[in-house]
Write a protein that holds these residues in place. Structure first.
Motif, PDB file in Angstrom:
ATOM      1  N   ARG A 182       0.772  -1.189   0.089  1.00  0.00           N
ATOM      2  CA  ARG A 182       0.191  -0.133   0.044  1.00  0.00           C
ATOM      3  C   ARG A 182       1.255   1.724   0.291  1.00  0.00           C
ATOM      4  O   ARG A 182       1.747   1.763   1.163  1.00  0.00           O
ATOM      5  CB  ARG A 182      -1.064  -0.359   1.221  1.00  0.00           C
ATOM      6  N   SER A 227     -10.110   0.724  -3.003  1.00  0.00           N
ATOM      7  CA  SER A 227      -8.836   0.152  -3.154  1.00  0.00           C
ATOM      8  C   SER A 227      -9.301  -1.480  -3.402  1.00  0.00           C
ATOM      9  O   SER A 227     -10.397  -2.309  -3.675  1.00  0.00           O
ATOM     10  CB  SER A 227      -9.022  -0.239  -1.724  1.00  0.00           C
ATOM     11  N   TYR A 263      -0.782  -3.077  -4.462  1.00  0.00           N
ATOM     12  CA  TYR A 263      -2.555  -2.925  -4.113  1.00  0.00           C
ATOM     13  C   TYR A 263      -2.389  -1.577  -5.073  1.00  0.00           C
ATOM     14  O   TYR A 263      -1.910  -0.733  -5.033  1.00  0.00           O
ATOM     15  CB  TYR A 263      -1.665  -2.346  -2.616  1.00  0.00           C
ATOM     16  N   THR A 281      -5.141   1.688  -4.972  1.00  0.00           N
ATOM     17  CA  THR A 281      -6.144   2.974  -4.937  1.00  0.00           C
ATOM     18  C   THR A 281      -6.289   3.832  -5.708  1.00  0.00           C
ATOM     19  O   THR A 281      -5.435   4.317  -6.900  1.00  0.00           O
ATOM     20  CB  THR A 281      -5.538   3.697  -3.897  1.00  0.00           C
ATOM     21  N   VAL A 298      -6.567  -4.876  -4.229  1.00  0.00           N
ATOM     22  CA  VAL A 298      -5.498  -5.802  -4.396  1.00  0.00           C
ATOM     23  C   VAL A 298      -5.820  -7.078  -4.699  1.00  0.00           C
ATOM     24  O   VAL A 298      -6.435  -7.695  -5.408  1.00  0.00           O
ATOM     25  CB  VAL A 298      -5.735  -6.589  -2.632  1.00  0.00           C
TER      26      VAL A 298
END
Length: 123
Positions: free
Chosen positions: A72, A94, A101, A103, A96
């Motif tokens: 992240r 978000s 990861y 956003t 994953v």
């Protein structure tokens, strides 16, 4: 008593070796941001740019392989003079995977922006 001492010594050795990585291995965090007119393109392209950055890092470090794992990172706005940080109220998701990861948030000029982060390790 001797058997117990052997078990303790073996357990300590196993624990010491278990957490170590090869000395030549190294890791670096990368991030890639892409904007687009639709959500799917912004997401796919930021992930593709992260993979491209990992490949470039492999070449520049002279590594024979790399592995990527999701990491992240802070969302990276393009127009930092207008929006220096991405407020939480404009983040819409978000996403994953094993490698990234990501956003995603609404942009200032372009409707959708996504930032993907990865920890890249190689040797």
């Amino acid at each position: 008593m001797l058997r117990s001492a052997k078990i303790v010594v073996l357990a300590i050795l196993a624990f010491a070796v278990w957490g170590q990585q090869p000395a030549a291995a190294g890791c670096q965090v990368i991030s890639a941001t892409h904007s687009a007119d639709n959500k799917a393109e912004a997401l796919a392209m930021s992930r593709a740019l992260a993979a491209q950055s990992a490949a470039e890092l492999r070449r520049s470090k002279g590594w024979s392989y790399v592995s990527m794992s999701a990491y992240r990172v802070k969302p990276d706005p393009f127009w930092k003079s207008v929006r220096p940080v991405v407020p939480k109220d404009v983040i819409y998701g978000s996403f994953v995977t094993a490698k990234t990861y990501t956003t995603c948030f609404t942009g200032v000029v372009v409707p959708y922006v996504c930032t993907s982060g990865s920890k890249v390790c190689g040797n």
